[in-house]
Write an enzyme that holds these catalytic residues in place. Structure first.
Site, PDB file in Angstrom:
ATOM      1  N   THR A 166      34.766  39.536  49.006  1.00  0.00           N
ATOM      2  CA  THR A 166      35.833  40.133  48.201  1.00  0.00           C
ATOM      3  C   THR A 166      35.197  40.710  46.939  1.00  0.00           C
ATOM      4  OG1 THR A 166      38.113  39.847  47.428  1.00  0.00           O
ATOM      5  CG2 THR A 166      36.593  38.057  46.904  1.00  0.00           C
ATOM      6  N   HIS A 175      41.644  35.419  48.255  1.00  0.00           N
ATOM      7  CA  HIS A 175      41.528  36.019  46.912  1.00  0.00           C
ATOM      8  C   HIS A 175      42.824  35.698  46.157  1.00  0.00           C
ATOM      9  CE1 HIS A 175      40.137  39.752  44.453  1.00  0.00           C
ATOM     10  NE2 HIS A 175      41.131  39.208  43.789  1.00  0.00           N
ATOM     11  N   CYS A 235      41.114  36.394  38.885  1.00  0.00           N
ATOM     12  CA  CYS A 235      41.407  35.883  40.227  1.00  0.00           C
ATOM     13  C   CYS A 235      40.289  34.934  40.669  1.00  0.00           C
ATOM     14  CB  CYS A 235      41.497  37.021  41.237  1.00  0.00           C
ATOM     15  SG  CYS A 235      42.803  38.221  40.902  1.00  0.00           S
TER      16      CYS A 235
END
Lengths: 159, 216
Positions: A22, A45, A28
């Site tokens: 990711t 994520h 995040c």
């Protein structure tokens, strides 16, 4: 060998020799779960800590730590992973801007919520690269159980 | 389930484009005064985009960008971001200071120049928006971050994420003209993104008297 991409508020799984990644995690958190025997890894994520923050009745589970992490476990078990063998590695949860209150930053809350979700599921967190004030790209390799963390200004680290 | 951000009517998107037109126009004028040369407001786009497409819009999640972030508070809440590529940021610093920095990294001085430019642009954008809507609006102290676009923009999407998987990106693109010989060429381009919190949209439409129009 394919590289499977996971977007914001999304999750997926990969089997060796493929890897899963990711891009551009800020506040995040990317939670990665490995089954080293079956050589399967999953990644979510996570954008927000809790489904209590959702203002709609339906939502993507992967967006929140408390729904995204259990969903990822289910996906892995369905794909043949052993629930009891799973171990976790995670990265992200930065404080990107200086005006954010460090004690209450969304990054910190995301880190804590992911840890809490793992604790509830009884999955050990074996490595992490969290906090700080920089973005991260992560790539997990189910073959070796390594999580690679790349940043703009620091050397690559492997946890 | 209906997602009002994803499903916003074309009419209301047009209204937001006009809001952006006024705000970005004012910001371009302010930058022009600062630089002492013309600044073009080039493109105004208003798009309803899934989160991942927003990072693609600024060159991909790993693209290095300089961003000045301000939080809007008052009658409506939201985020304002002044986003430039790292190279464009250096070009803008050169334009402002007249000095050509050689280094690839943005120096502390360059960063404070960008922060100040972002501050001026956000402030003038917001003033126009405030005049247009009658809203009482103010911004938090702006903060600069130079990092991956995905890491920065996802932070700006946090409030929207509570209600939707889409965001309405209101983009005013501005760029100072650069003259080489007799030819005017494109200078450093910056984006001013307005990302209202989901609750802000109905207030904007109400303030402009268009809340009854263009609904489904």
């Amino acid at each position: 060998m394919a590289v499977i991409k996971v977007g914001i508020a999304d999750s997926n799984i990969a089997k060796a020799p493929d890897s899963i990644c990711t891009l551009g995690l800020g506040s995040c958190v990317g939670v990665t779960l490995f089954d080293d025997v079956r050589k399967i890894a999953g990644m979510v994520h996570v954008m927000l800590p809790s489904t209590e923050l959702a203002r709609t009745s339906t939502y993507k589970k992967a967006k929140f730590a408390d729904s995204g992490v259990p969903e990822l476990v289910d996906m892995l078990v369905q794909a043949g992973a052993s629930r009891t063998r799973l171990k976790a590695k995670m990265a992200g949860g930065a404080r990107m801007f200086s005006f954010e209150d460090s004690a209450k930053s969304i990054g910190l809350r995301n880190i804590e919520a992911c840890k809490e979700a793992l604790r509830k599921l009884g999955i050990p967190l074996v490595a992490e690269d969290t906090g700080g004030s920089h973005g991260r790209t992560i790539e997990a390799f189910p073959d070796t159980g390594v999580l690679e963390v790349r940043t703009v200004s620091k050397p690559i680290i492997r946890i | 389930m209906q997602d009002f951000i994803r499903d916003m009517s074309d009419f209301h998107l047009d209204v937001l484009r006009e809001v952006s037109n006024i705000g970005a126009g004012n910001a371009a004028t302010a930058l022009s005064r600062l630089l002492g040369k013309p600044v073009d407001m080039r493109v105004n786009r208003v798009l309803s985009l899934p989160f991942n497409d927003i990072t693609e819009y600024v060159g991909g999640a790993e693209n290095l960008v300089a961003t000045v972030f301000s939080r809007i508070e008052g009658d409506i809440a939201g985020n304002m971001l002044f986003v430039m590529g790292a190279a464009e940021g250096r070009a803008l610093v050169r334009d402002v200071t007249g000095e050509s920095g050689e280094s690839e990294e943005l120096s502390d001085m360059a960063q404070s120049v960008l922060q100040e430019v972002g501050n001026i642009l956000s402030g003038s954008y917001l003033t126009a928006l405030s005049d247009f809507t009658g809203f009482d609006l103010r911004t938090s102290v702006p903060s600069l971050c130079v990092d991956m676009a995905g890491a920065i923009l996802s932070f700006g999407l946090m409030e929207t994420g509570k209600s939707s998987d889409f965001a309405i990106l209101i983009d005013g693109e501005i760029s100072p003209g650069v003259e080489i010989g007799n030819e005017k060429v494109q200078g450093a381009t910056g984006h001013i993104f307005l990302l209202p919190d989901p609750e802000a949209f109905s207030r904007i439409f109400f303030a402009l008297g268009v809340h009854r129009y263009g609904s489904h």
